[in-house]
Design an enzyme around this catalytic site. Structure first.
Site, PDB file in Angstrom:
ATOM      1  N   ALA A 301      14.518 -43.848   9.398  1.00 25.78           N
ATOM      2  CA  ALA A 301      14.258 -45.041  10.180  1.00 25.78           C
ATOM      3  C   ALA A 301      15.822 -45.493  10.690  1.00 25.78           C
ATOM      4  O   ALA A 301      15.848 -46.179  11.842  1.00 25.78           O
ATOM      5  CB  ALA A 301      13.887 -46.141   9.277  1.00 25.78           C
ATOM      6  N   ASP A 347      44.641 -37.133  47.027  1.00 27.12           N
ATOM      7  CA  ASP A 347      45.253 -36.325  47.890  1.00 27.12           C
ATOM      8  C   ASP A 347      45.073 -37.211  49.254  1.00 27.12           C
ATOM      9  O   ASP A 347      44.308 -37.984  49.419  1.00 27.12           O
ATOM     10  CB  ASP A 347      44.373 -35.193  48.216  1.00 27.12           C
ATOM     11  CG  ASP A 347      45.198 -34.171  49.163  1.00 27.12           C
ATOM     12  OD1 ASP A 347      46.269 -34.104  49.073  1.00 27.12           O
ATOM     13  OD2 ASP A 347      44.368 -33.343  49.818  1.00 27.12           O
ATOM     14  N   ASP A 693      40.813 -31.590  48.166  1.00 25.68           N
ATOM     15  CA  ASP A 693      40.068 -30.996  48.942  1.00 25.68           C
ATOM     16  C   ASP A 693      40.384 -29.270  48.959  1.00 25.68           C
ATOM     17  O   ASP A 693      39.637 -28.494  49.405  1.00 25.68           O
ATOM     18  CB  ASP A 693      39.807 -31.453  50.233  1.00 25.68           C
ATOM     19  CG  ASP A 693      41.015 -31.500  50.998  1.00 25.68           C
ATOM     20  OD1 ASP A 693      42.235 -31.297  50.536  1.00 25.68           O
ATOM     21  OD2 ASP A 693      40.850 -31.937  52.138  1.00 25.68           O
ATOM     22  N   ASP A 697      44.345 -28.346  45.012  1.00 27.67           N
ATOM     23  CA  ASP A 697      44.024 -29.172  44.080  1.00 27.67           C
ATOM     24  C   ASP A 697      43.287 -29.060  42.816  1.00 27.67           C
ATOM     25  O   ASP A 697      43.119 -29.708  41.852  1.00 27.67           O
ATOM     26  CB  ASP A 697      43.380 -30.325  44.980  1.00 27.67           C
ATOM     27  CG  ASP A 697      44.217 -30.826  46.059  1.00 27.67           C
ATOM     28  OD1 ASP A 697      45.364 -31.319  45.888  1.00 27.67           O
ATOM     29  OD2 ASP A 697      43.331 -31.091  47.077  1.00 27.67           O
TER      30      ASP A 697
END
Length: 1000
Positions: A301, A347, A693, A697
């Site tokens: 339970a 960035d 991007d 990175d």
């Protein structure tokens, strides 16, 4: 060779024993291959599939669920159940675990693709000098010491030291590695900078970067893992995935829950030791086994079997909503992590900016007779798309820009003195460049100026297709004027000139650095009438002042344009011709910020989230951008807010820690700095989101609590990230943070709902056992309650609308427990009521129900000795299904009311009404229909040992269930008050709470 950038060409060649006129011999190449290895990034052995599967079960909460399934199966067998009854609960639990494991395996498999994506940035072939002659070889066969020739469009095949420039200049686009917005001029001289970063190594060509102008020869100094690209791979490889804040807290909560469940189970068994010898058990051993079964039922339970599934479902629902906001989630837990983000390291190039150079201002001579003499016009449009308007110095839009003499000649010079290409990509539906970004910006400017002799220029060109529109005006000028001769750009002249013939005249157009063009100009064109006047010292002074304004405060990259009429019949240009020029205009361009970024930065500040701009670009340009987007919050003094990588590295350790507390801008960085920044911030208990991007990175994206890649970014960055912004828009992060906070709030709500409900089941069984009453609920009934109440309503809570203050509250602390002290107290109060109401329903049927046996309470709590005493009722009454049916129904209904309580953690139902979440109302209706079906459909009622209820029974169920709403409204009222959140009960055992809860 690590320090080749600091050595002369002859020293580097001598180190590898290579003759620059002959290259390596085959034997030398073979020897170097043995010493330095092949020019490939090594294949990293991925985890076997079976290990990935097992890893998904290495979780305490999952282990608890597995134990629950086994206990459930054993319990069923001990009760003599067979077939479906024995396997239904463990089957459901294992199905839930299998679904969770599948999601985990898919996520980890996607993450491993990041290393593979790096190979896309390796060149396929290279032009190599071997055995005295050039040949084209696979790039994988390159070894240190090889002499390689590169030209425009070439992808650099390895890290190389420049040894000879075969053109006037060599420029390389290394944005994927350093994040610089413009291409970089390379040179042969040694670099003398201490602690040189990639940007300082101007004599090195880095693997994976692209040559955009010129031709050169270089000697290979690093291959495979020993390249800049290889170091990125190693950084990604050595970055261990860390648990998200929610995962950590759920694990801690699971540990806490396990201890509580174990303690209560043992307590129930110990409390009933005195009942082991009761006659109905048939002996002490059988009595001990009976109460062990009760303890096991209590454990079943207490364990929220559906919690992992509901958490996963809630996160999945969040990913769908975030996808509509252009935020594509690659890792489910990262959805919640966004909600507690305290720092966003973003960035600059391509994230805050468009990564497309764009002319924003032009300056030219208005007239000698007007003050000021210089006119400054603004150009709209932030991409390579030929879509933008020109405004005069009063902000009035020009309807016919090409009618103005200076603008017309600026457009002609921009189109003709240019080696780039602007084209439209129908697949990506974007305008793209080939060549230097600054030259493409000039081509775009020529398109915005339009053509003379037409109405409504350049809007008249909108009838063209995008393929035709891309370079329509540029092609027009190229048709009007034929190029005869070109003087290419050189570093000493810092300018470029072309001789063009057309319309019975020969004209030389020149462009270059303003200081170079100014020095060669003797006249200046007036925009008022197209005439030329002498460039006097006063005019020259005002022109220089404009240039300083453009390059200084505005941080624009400036290019000056000039023209000169040439004698007819000339077929070639000489450097001597670049004199006595007529100045026509000064152009200022930049990589412009996205329009939505300023508002997004403001929203982050309001939400208590720091934004740190991290870029490889130069300091002046980045500071100008930060002023434009509001990152500096209108501060004049930037000391302590802006650092270059070398400035930061030179700080003592203590000052570095202090600098990180205030830092807003970090420039001239390389990949190692980004990763370092993330690590240090995380050590300061910050929850870090990193956007980016480029390939550079990727290590930081993987190391961050949540890595956010741009949709137009490199495949490496996307694969290393947790989330991808489809629209490349920093503003989408703010919307995603709001969604993450809402998801965490909903996660807390359904955890609260499930745990308080399960506490109610525990209280029910515990109280019944302590009081000595018959079992209020049998295990199969507990299973049913858990299935119908923990499934649909808990999942529907994930559709709760966010509170209005979701983006004005400060981020929650990373060490904040999912269940705080006050919240745990609320769990106990609600859970206690749920359990007592369930027991009360059981007692009511026996003692007070008109349809019941009216058994005295004293007899009920001594039911086990019924057969030993004289009673006014048969002992078989304790085997009636009605009381457990009433208890079970009370438990289901009270949990439905409790689900309504969880529309908001602290807001009243009067403010957030039930219909604000129609999904929850629908799930409650469906749950009740399912429950009613097992009561009134006979095969199901037999399976669950229940019986139909009368209207009188249902009224009692409602009376006992509804007060849970009133109780929670009172608790919410205290929660909204300052004292409510700090309220503590002295009687509870603080050592039973998780550490984080005790620290509150």
């Amino acid at each position: 060779m690590e320090n080749a950038y600091a050595k002369s060409v002859s020293e580097v060649l001598a180190a590898f024993g290579v003759d620059p006129t002959k290259g390596l011999s085959d034997s030398q190449a073979a020897d170097h291959a043995k010493i330095f290895g092949r020019n490939v990034l090594p294949q990293e052995q991925s985890s076997p599939f079976w290990k990935l599967v097992l890893k998904q079960f290495d979780d305490l909460l999952v282990k608890i669920l597995i134990v629950a399934a086994i206990i459930s199966f054993i319990l069923a067998k001990m009760n003599g159940e067979t077939g479906l009854n024995a396997i239904i609960e463990p089957s459901v639990i294992f199905l839930i675990l299998a679904a969770n494991a599948a999601v985990g395996v898919i996520t980890e498999t996607n993450a491993e693709k990041a290393l593979e994506e790096l190979k896309a940035y390796q060149a396929d072939v290279a032009t190599v000098l071997r055995n005295g002659c050039f040949s084209i070889l696979p790039a994988t066969e390159l070894v240190p010491g090889d002499i390689v020739e590169v030209g425009v469009g070439c992808k650099v095949p390895a890290d190389m030291r420049m040894i000879e420039i075969l053109s006037n200049q060599l420029r390389v686009d290394q944005a994927i590695l350093t994040g610089e917005s413009c291409s970089v001029a390379k040179e042969l001289e040694c670099t003398v900078a201490t602690h040189a970063v990639y940007q300082d190594k101007t004599n090195i060509l880095f693997s994976g970067t692209v040559v955009v102008a010129g031709r050169a020869r270089a000697v290979v100094i690093g291959v495979g893992s020993n390249t800049a690209m290889g170091s990125i791979r190693d950084a990604m490889l050595h970055t261990e995935d860390e648990m998200t804040p929610l995962k950590k807290k759920l694990d801690e909560f699971g540990t806490f829950l396990a201890k509580v469940i174990a303690g209560i189970c043992v307590l129930v068994w110990v409390v009933n030791i005195g009942h082991f010898h009761d006659p109905q058990h048939g002996g002490i051993l059988r009595g001990a086994i009976h109460y062990f079964k009760v303890a096991v039922a209590l454990a079943v339970a207490a364990i929220p079997e559906g919690l992992p599934a509901v958490v996963t479902t809630c996160l999945a629902l969040g990913t769908k909503r975030m996808a509509r906001l252009n935020a594509i989630v690659r890792s489910l837990p990262s959805v919640e992590t966004l909600g507690c983000t305290t720092v966003i390291c973003t960035d600059k190039t391509g994230t805050l900016t468009t990564n497309m150079m764009s002319v924003s201002k032009v300056c030219f001579m208005k007239s000698l007779y007007h003050q000021p003499m210089m006119d400054e016009y603004a150009i709209s449009g932030t991409t390579y798309a030929p879509e933008g308007l020109i405004y005069d110095n009063e902000g009035v839009q020009l309807d016919f820009p090409a009618k103005l003499p200076c603008l017309l000649h600026i457009a002609m010079c921009s189109a003709l003195c240019n080696e780039s290409i602007l084209q439209y990509n129908p697949d990506k539906k974007t305008y793209e460049k080939i060549g230097e970004s600054t030259e493409v910006a000039l081509r775009t400017l020529a398109e915005k100026v339009g053509l003379p002799g037409f109405d409504s220029m350049p809007t008249a060109l909108n009838v063209l297709t995008k393929l035709e529109r891309a370079s329509y005006c540029n092609k027009y000028w190229e048709q009007q004027f034929r190029k005869i001769s070109t003087l290419e750009f050189s570093r000493d002249r810092k300018m470029m000139s072309v001789l063009c013939s057309g319309k019975d005249q020969d004209i030389m157009f020149s462009k270059g650095a303003p200081e170079s063009i100014f020095a060669r100009c003797t006249d200046i064109m007036c925009n008022s009438d197209g005439s030329s006047i002498p460039l006097t010292p006063d005019i020259r002074s005002e022109l220089n002042s404009k240039f300083q304004s453009f390059a200084g405060m505005d941080a624009l990259r400036c290019i000056a344009l000039a023209v000169k009429r040439m004698p007819p019949g000339r077929q070639a240009l000489s450097y001597d011709d670049e004199a006595d020029l007529t100045f026509i205009g000064l152009v200022g361009m930049l990589d412009p910020p996205r329009e939505e970024v300023r508002e997004a930065i403001k929203s982050c500040m309001n939400a208590g989230i720091r934004v740190i701009v991290v870029t490889g670009d130069n300091k002046t340009t980045a500071e100008s951008l930060c002023r434009q987007i509001g990152a500096f919050d209108s501060l004049g003094d930037l000391s302590g807010l802006s650092y270059t990588a070398s400035e930061f590295d030179s700080l003592p350790s203590l000052l570095k820690m202090a600098a990180l507390q205030r830092m807003v801008l970090f420039t001239r960085v390389e990949p190692s700095h980004k990763r370092m920044l993330v690590e240090v911030l995380k050590n300061q208990n910050e929850v870090v989101a990193m956007t980016g991007d480029g390939v550079n990175d990727a290590p930081a994206l993987k190391k961050a609590d949540i890595g956010i890649a741009m949709g137009s970014g490199t495949a490496v960055a996307k694969s290393a990230s947790d989330m991808v912004l489809a629209d490349d828009n920093f503003a989408s992060i703010v919307a995603a943070v709001a969604e993450g906070r809402a998801i965490y709030s909903n996660t807390k709500q359904f955890i609260r709902y499930m745990i308080s409900s399960n506490i109610g089941e525990v209280v029910c069984i515990f109280v019944a056992a302590v009081l000595g009453m018959p079992d209020t609920l049998i295990p199969v009934q507990l299973l049913w309650v858990n299935l119908v109440t923990d499934g649909l309503p808990a999942t529907a809570i994930g559709f709760n609308k966010p509170d209005g203050d979701v983006m004005t509250a400060k981020p929650r602390k990373v060490n904040e427990a999912v269940v705080s002290g006050w919240l745990f107290f609320r769990y106990l109060v609600i859970g206690a009521y749920v359990g007592l109401a369930t027991v009360a329903g059981f007692v009511w049927w026996f003692v007070y129900s008109d349809n019941g046996p009216h058994v005295p309470y004293s007899e009920l709590v001594n039911f086990d000795s019924c057969s030993m005493r004289q009673t006014s009722f048969p002992c078989s009454v304790y085997e009636d299904k009605h009381p457990s049916t009433v208890s079970m129904t009370v438990l289901v209904v009270v949990e439905m009311f409790n689900a309504l309580n969880n529309l908001s953690e602290n807001q009243s139902l009067l403010k957030i009404p039930p219909w604000s979440n129609p999904w929850l109302l629908g799930s409650i209706v469906l749950t009740m229909l399912l429950h009613i079906s097992i009561l009134y459909i006979e095969p199901l009622s037999v399976l669950f040992s229940v019986t139909p209820l009368s209207w009188s029974d249902w009224k009692t169920v409602i009376y006992l269930s509804f007060p849970v709403v009133i109780i929670d409204e009172v608790l919410k009222f205290f929660s909204r008050k300052p004292r409510g959140r700090t309220f503590r009960l002295r009687i509870w055992r603080r050592d039973l709470l998780p550490k984080e809860a005790r620290d509150k």
